[in-house]
Design a protein around this motif. Sequence first.
Motif, mmCIF file in Angstrom:
data_model
loop_
_atom_site.group_PDB
_atom_site.id
_atom_site.type_symbol
_atom_site.label_atom_id
_atom_site.label_comp_id
_atom_site.label_asym_id
_atom_site.label_seq_id
_atom_site.Cartn_x
_atom_site.Cartn_y
_atom_site.Cartn_z
ATOM 1 N N VAL A 273 -44.594 32.140 22.366
ATOM 2 C CA VAL A 273 -45.712 33.029 22.672
ATOM 3 C C VAL A 273 -45.835 33.120 24.192
ATOM 4 O O VAL A 273 -45.935 32.101 24.873
ATOM 5 N N LYS B 59 -48.178 34.212 27.144
ATOM 6 C CA LYS B 59 -49.597 34.497 27.369
ATOM 7 C C LYS B 59 -49.824 35.097 28.745
ATOM 8 O O LYS B 59 -49.097 34.795 29.691
ATOM 9 N N ALA C 16 -52.407 35.942 24.173
ATOM 10 C CA ALA C 16 -50.998 36.197 23.877
ATOM 11 C C ALA C 16 -50.693 37.668 24.094
ATOM 12 O O ALA C 16 -51.392 38.543 23.596
ATOM 13 N N VAL D 243 -44.984 37.898 21.266
ATOM 14 C CA VAL D 243 -44.532 36.832 20.379
ATOM 15 C C VAL D 243 -43.073 37.115 20.052
ATOM 16 O O VAL D 243 -42.697 38.239 19.754
#
Length: 116
Positions: free
Chosen positions: A5, A7, A14, A17
């Motif tokens: 993930v 961020k 997030a 992904v």
Amino acid sequence: MDCQVNKDPKTGIAKAVNCGVSVGDEKVNARVGVFDKGVFGAVNVKTETGHSASLGVKHIPNYHMTTVNASGSANLYTSPSGNLNVGATANAMRHTSGPFRGKSDMGCGLNMQYKF
């Protein structure tokens, strides 16, 4: 299967992904998976002399875009003490479909590293 993930450093939310499956070892491996906008596949090869090569394909269905990329690196010189290393890198990307169809991006570099 492993997931990563990414961020936003400011908000901590997030923003992407990436999940995939890898087979092989550190020297030769393949990876396929999905990310928030599409799918990808890659094959990576590293030899013990410091050379490596990678070939990948990424598809983003929302934009009907498929991109093929290749990259490589070569160890040109390592000093006997191991402190100095000179290497070269190259990469190429070709858009095979989507809004950038037929466009290519290419790059190369020369790297020097000295460990004190």
